[in-house]
Design a protein around this motif. Structure first.
Motif, PDB file in Angstrom:
ATOM      1  N   ARG A  61       6.821   5.021   1.112  1.00  0.00           N
ATOM      2  CA  ARG A  61       6.404   3.629   1.263  1.00  0.00           C
ATOM      3  C   ARG A  61       7.616   2.728   1.500  1.00  0.00           C
ATOM      4  O   ARG A  61       7.584   1.847   2.378  1.00  0.00           O
ATOM      5  CB  ARG A  61       5.645   3.147   0.020  1.00  0.00           C
ATOM      6  CG  ARG A  61       5.142   1.713   0.162  1.00  0.00           C
ATOM      7  CD  ARG A  61       4.517   1.187  -1.122  1.00  0.00           C
ATOM      8  NE  ARG A  61       3.952  -0.126  -0.897  1.00  0.00           N
ATOM      9  CZ  ARG A  61       4.664  -1.254  -0.889  1.00  0.00           C
ATOM     10  NH1 ARG A  61       5.967  -1.205  -1.102  1.00  0.00           N
ATOM     11  NH2 ARG A  61       4.078  -2.411  -0.675  1.00  0.00           N
ATOM     12  N   ARG A 170       1.789  -0.037  12.024  1.00  0.00           N
ATOM     13  CA  ARG A 170       1.537  -0.441  10.640  1.00  0.00           C
ATOM     14  C   ARG A 170       0.228   0.149  10.127  1.00  0.00           C
ATOM     15  O   ARG A 170       0.145   0.586   8.978  1.00  0.00           O
ATOM     16  CB  ARG A 170       1.513  -1.962  10.524  1.00  0.00           C
ATOM     17  CG  ARG A 170       1.407  -2.451   9.082  1.00  0.00           C
ATOM     18  CD  ARG A 170       1.711  -3.920   8.981  1.00  0.00           C
ATOM     19  NE  ARG A 170       0.769  -4.737   9.716  1.00  0.00           N
ATOM     20  CZ  ARG A 170       0.904  -6.049   9.874  1.00  0.00           C
ATOM     21  NH1 ARG A 170       1.979  -6.656   9.399  1.00  0.00           N
ATOM     22  NH2 ARG A 170       0.004  -6.736  10.541  1.00  0.00           N
ATOM     23  N   ARG A 174      -0.180   2.588   6.911  1.00  0.00           N
ATOM     24  CA  ARG A 174      -1.082   2.274   5.799  1.00  0.00           C
ATOM     25  C   ARG A 174      -2.045   3.424   5.541  1.00  0.00           C
ATOM     26  O   ARG A 174      -2.314   3.782   4.385  1.00  0.00           O
ATOM     27  CB  ARG A 174      -1.857   0.988   6.101  1.00  0.00           C
ATOM     28  CG  ARG A 174      -1.016  -0.275   6.025  1.00  0.00           C
ATOM     29  CD  ARG A 174      -1.749  -1.474   6.603  1.00  0.00           C
ATOM     30  NE  ARG A 174      -2.985  -1.733   5.893  1.00  0.00           N
ATOM     31  CZ  ARG A 174      -3.067  -2.492   4.788  1.00  0.00           C
ATOM     32  NH1 ARG A 174      -1.982  -3.057   4.288  1.00  0.00           N
ATOM     33  NH2 ARG A 174      -4.227  -2.698   4.204  1.00  0.00           N
ATOM     34  N   VAL A 179      -3.680   3.497   1.816  1.00  0.00           N
ATOM     35  CA  VAL A 179      -4.076   2.121   1.547  1.00  0.00           C
ATOM     36  C   VAL A 179      -5.506   1.928   2.035  1.00  0.00           C
ATOM     37  O   VAL A 179      -5.862   2.357   3.132  1.00  0.00           O
ATOM     38  CB  VAL A 179      -3.130   1.131   2.256  1.00  0.00           C
ATOM     39  CG1 VAL A 179      -3.575  -0.302   2.025  1.00  0.00           C
ATOM     40  CG2 VAL A 179      -1.713   1.336   1.757  1.00  0.00           C
ATOM     41  N   ASP A 184      -6.384  -6.461   8.327  1.00  0.00           N
ATOM     42  CA  ASP A 184      -4.962  -6.225   8.517  1.00  0.00           C
ATOM     43  C   ASP A 184      -4.268  -7.570   8.479  1.00  0.00           C
ATOM     44  O   ASP A 184      -4.496  -8.419   9.329  1.00  0.00           O
ATOM     45  CB  ASP A 184      -4.723  -5.535   9.864  1.00  0.00           C
ATOM     46  CG  ASP A 184      -3.298  -5.011   9.968  1.00  0.00           C
ATOM     47  OD1 ASP A 184      -2.931  -4.637  11.085  1.00  0.00           O
ATOM     48  OD2 ASP A 184      -2.583  -4.996   8.960  1.00  0.00           O
ATOM     49  N   VAL A 227       4.052  -3.255   4.480  1.00  0.00           N
ATOM     50  CA  VAL A 227       3.153  -2.319   5.165  1.00  0.00           C
ATOM     51  C   VAL A 227       1.741  -2.572   4.702  1.00  0.00           C
ATOM     52  O   VAL A 227       1.502  -2.700   3.515  1.00  0.00           O
ATOM     53  CB  VAL A 227       3.552  -0.859   4.861  1.00  0.00           C
ATOM     54  CG1 VAL A 227       2.540   0.092   5.461  1.00  0.00           C
ATOM     55  CG2 VAL A 227       4.919  -0.584   5.443  1.00  0.00           C
TER      56      VAL A 227
END
Length: 227
Positions: A61, A170, A174, A179, A184, A227
């Motif tokens: 991360r 991105r 993620r 995630v 977004d 992110v």
């Protein structure tokens, strides 16, 4: 006679039991201790695996955050420099800022490639190649020797297109980090589409070309690169 044999047998069994009891107890104790040790070993190993996975996730991360921020900075600095070249105002200080952003981008992407998933590595490689091409074309334009596809407008449009590719990068990051799905968010927590619109609004139009917008300049100075 029969009673005597029975008594002798009972006595023998008793003696044997007395002699064997400590041995059996020790073996049972040793078996119990071995099983307990194995359980402890399995527990410790499971804990180590969990901690290693958490540490690897955190490192990944952090590298993704750094790569995302470095990409945005390099892209915006390249747009800044392109506009200054177009205006005939590019100087050594501007070139130095661009080179610093370029080197930071290379370092962050190289580190991310060591921990990233295959899907993220593919995105990183594609963006690195695209930015390298646009950087080279911008330098040729600054030298007054543009290559085919290397006019101000063509480079500018290509850099604008990289905005969407940056969002794709991105999103891949993620997803790789697990995630959850959702809106977004871009700079300042705004939906990405609104941020992109804010970049365009207020930009001065030179023919069909747009200079670097105020929102992009603000992102370069204060973007978190999350992110």
């Amino acid at each position: 006679m029969g009673n005597a044999l029975i008594a002798l047998a009972v006595a023998t069994v008793g003696v044997l039991g007395t002699l064997l009891a400590p041995v059996l107890s020790q073996r049972l104790l040793a078996r119990a201790q071995a099983e307990q040790f194995e359980r402890q070993q399995r527990t410790a190993e499971d804990q180590w695996i969990r901690e290693r996975r958490v540490a690897e996730h955190d490192r990944r991360r952090d590298s993704y955050v750094a790569a995302n921020a470095a990409y945005r900075r390099f892209r915006i600095q390249l747009m800044n420099h392109l506009w200054l070249v177009h205006q005939g105002e590019a100087g050594p200080a501007d070139r130095q800022e661009l080179e610093a952003a370029r080197q930071g981008h290379h370092a962050a992407f190289s580190e991310a490639q060591m921990t990233a998933s295959d899907a993220v590595v593919a995105e990183l490689d594609a963006l690195t190649s695209a930015l390298a091409t646009l950087y080279a074309r911008t330098m040729r334009l600054a030298e007054g020797n543009p290559v085919p596809g290397g006019s101000f407008q063509e480079i500018h449009d290509a850099l604008q297109d990289l905005w969407e590719r940056g969002l794709a990068l991105r999103g891949t990051m993620r997803a790789d980090l697990g995630v959850g799905a959702g809106a977004d968010l871009g700079a300042a927590g705004m939906p990405a589409a609104e941020v992109r619109g804010a970049e365009v609004r207020g930009a001065e139009v030179r023919g069909a070309a747009l200079p670097l917008s105020g929102a992009e300049r603000g992102e370069a100075g204060g973007g978190t690169g999350g992110v």
